[in-house]
Design an enzyme around this catalytic site. Structure first.
Site, PDB file in Angstrom:
ATOM      1  N   LYS A  98       0.865  -1.179   0.000  1.00 29.07           N
ATOM      2  CA  LYS A  98       0.000   0.000   0.000  1.00 29.07           C
ATOM      3  C   LYS A  98       0.905   1.232   0.000  1.00 29.07           C
ATOM      4  CE  LYS A  98      -3.117   2.714   2.857  1.00 29.07           C
ATOM      5  NZ  LYS A  98      -3.748   2.836   4.196  1.00 29.07           N
ATOM      6  N   GLY A 159      -8.329   8.656  10.153  1.00 27.34           N
ATOM      7  CA  GLY A 159      -8.666   8.669  11.564  1.00 27.34           C
ATOM      8  C   GLY A 159      -9.716   9.672  11.973  1.00 27.34           C
ATOM      9  N   GLY A 186     -11.032   7.403   7.061  1.00 28.71           N
ATOM     10  CA  GLY A 186     -12.164   8.245   7.422  1.00 28.71           C
ATOM     11  C   GLY A 186     -13.445   7.521   7.768  1.00 28.71           C
TER      12      GLY A 186
END
Length: 258
Positions: A98, A159, A186
Site C-alpha cells: 500500500k 482517523g 475516514g
C-alpha cells in the site's frame, strides 16, 4: 457474492483491516477473527521487522491465514516509499504494497505528485501496487493508467471518522475504474462502510473505526456485516428514486367501497 480480485489474489472478504492502535494483542486477535478479514495492513516503519527481540503482531498471528499488506506510512516522498516497500519485501512479507506518501501533516492527505511517482517506481520493480489517494477523480484515473492493481481513495482524512464527505467524487472514481476501488481512511461507523459499498466500491480498508471503538470486537463484527450488506445491496440493485409516491400494493382487482 462475487470475490474481490486484486492482482493475482482473490478474497472472499471485502474488508481489509488495519492492525494499529488496538488496546492489546488479545483484543486485536479477537477483532481480526470476528471480522473475517483476509488482508491485514500495517506500517512497516512502526515495526522493526528485522529485530527478533522487538514484539510485533506477526509474532501473535498465524500469518499463513492472511495476506499481509505492508504500507509505506511515514514516507514523505517517492524515494522513501520505495525504500520502505523494499524493506518489507526483503523481509519476505509480501510483494503487495500500500503506497502511502503523506503531503500534509495536519490533514494527512496524500501527496499526489509523489504518490504517482512512487507507484510508477514500484510497478517497475514488480510490486503489486495499491496507492492511497484522495478523492481526486483525475488523479485516480492517472494512477489507473500507470497500471496500479487497485485504487484506494480516502472517504475523509485518516482517523477522522467523518465518513464519506464527497460521495459524488467517489462515485465518479468508481464509475471510471477498471481496477478495484478500496475506500480507505475516514470510515467511522458501519453505516459509512455500507454506504461505500452501496456506491459500488469493491472493498473498504479501515482501522481506527474498529481499534478506537468502545468495543473493538463488536465493531469488527458490525463492519463485517455492514460491508456484506452494502455489497449485496449494490449487486441486487436499488430501486430508482422518484419524486412521487408509488403504491406498493397492487390496485388491480381491489373492490371499491362506496
Amino acid at each position: 457474492m462475487i470475490m474481490l480480485n486484486i492482482g493475482p489474489f482473490s478474497f472472499h472478504s471485502r474488508l481489509l483491516l488495519g492492525t494499529g492502535k488496538f488496546p492489546d494483542f488479545d483484543v486485536q486477535q479477537k477483532a481480526i477473527d470476528v471480522s473475517e478479514a483476509e488482508v491485514l495492513t500495517f506500517a512497516v516503519r512502526r515495526m522493526d521487522i528485522f529485530d527478533a527481540k522487538q514484539p510485533n503482531l506477526l509474532e501473535k498471528l498465524d500469518v499463513k491465514k492472511y495476506k499481509l499488506l505492508p504500507n509505506t506510512a511515514g514516507a514523505k516522498n517517492a524515494e522513501e516509499a520505495v525504500r520502505i516497500a523494499k524493506l518489507a519485501k526483503a523481509s519476505g512479507l509480501c510483494d503487495m504494497i500500500k503506497v502511502e506518501v503523506i503531503g500534509d501533516d495536519r490533514t494527512l492527505l496524500p501527496d499526489p505528485v509523489e504518490t504517482l511517482k512512487a507507484s510508477e517506481m514500484l510497478l517497475e520493480e514488480g510490486f503489486i501496487v495499491l496507492p492511497y489517494t484522495s478523492d481526486d477523480v483525475v488523479l485516480a484515473r492517472k494512477l489507473q493508467e500507470l497500471g496500479v492493481h487497485a485504487i484506494m481513495p480516502g472517504a475523509s482524512p485518516i482517523g477522522s471518522g467523518l465518513g464519506i464527505v464527497n460521495p459524488l467524487n467517489l462515485s465518479f472514481i468508481i464509475e471510471q475504474a477498471t481496477v478495484p476501488v478500496i475506500v480507505d481512511a475516514g470510515i467511522g461507523s458501519p453505516a459509512d462502510a455500507a454506504f461505500a459499498m452501496e456506491l459500488g466500491a469493491d472493498g473498504v480498508l479501515l482501522n481506527t473505526a474498529v481499534s478506537g471503538a468502545k468495543d473493538p470486537i463488536k465493531m469488527a463484527q458490525a463492519m463485517k456485516l455492514s460491508i456484506e450488506a452494502g455489497r449485496l445491496g449494490f449487486e441486487a440493485g436499488r430501486i430508482a428514486r422518484k419524486r412521487c409516491a408509488t403504491a406498493s400494493s397492487p390496485l388491480e382487482g381491489m373492490s371499491v367501497v362506496e
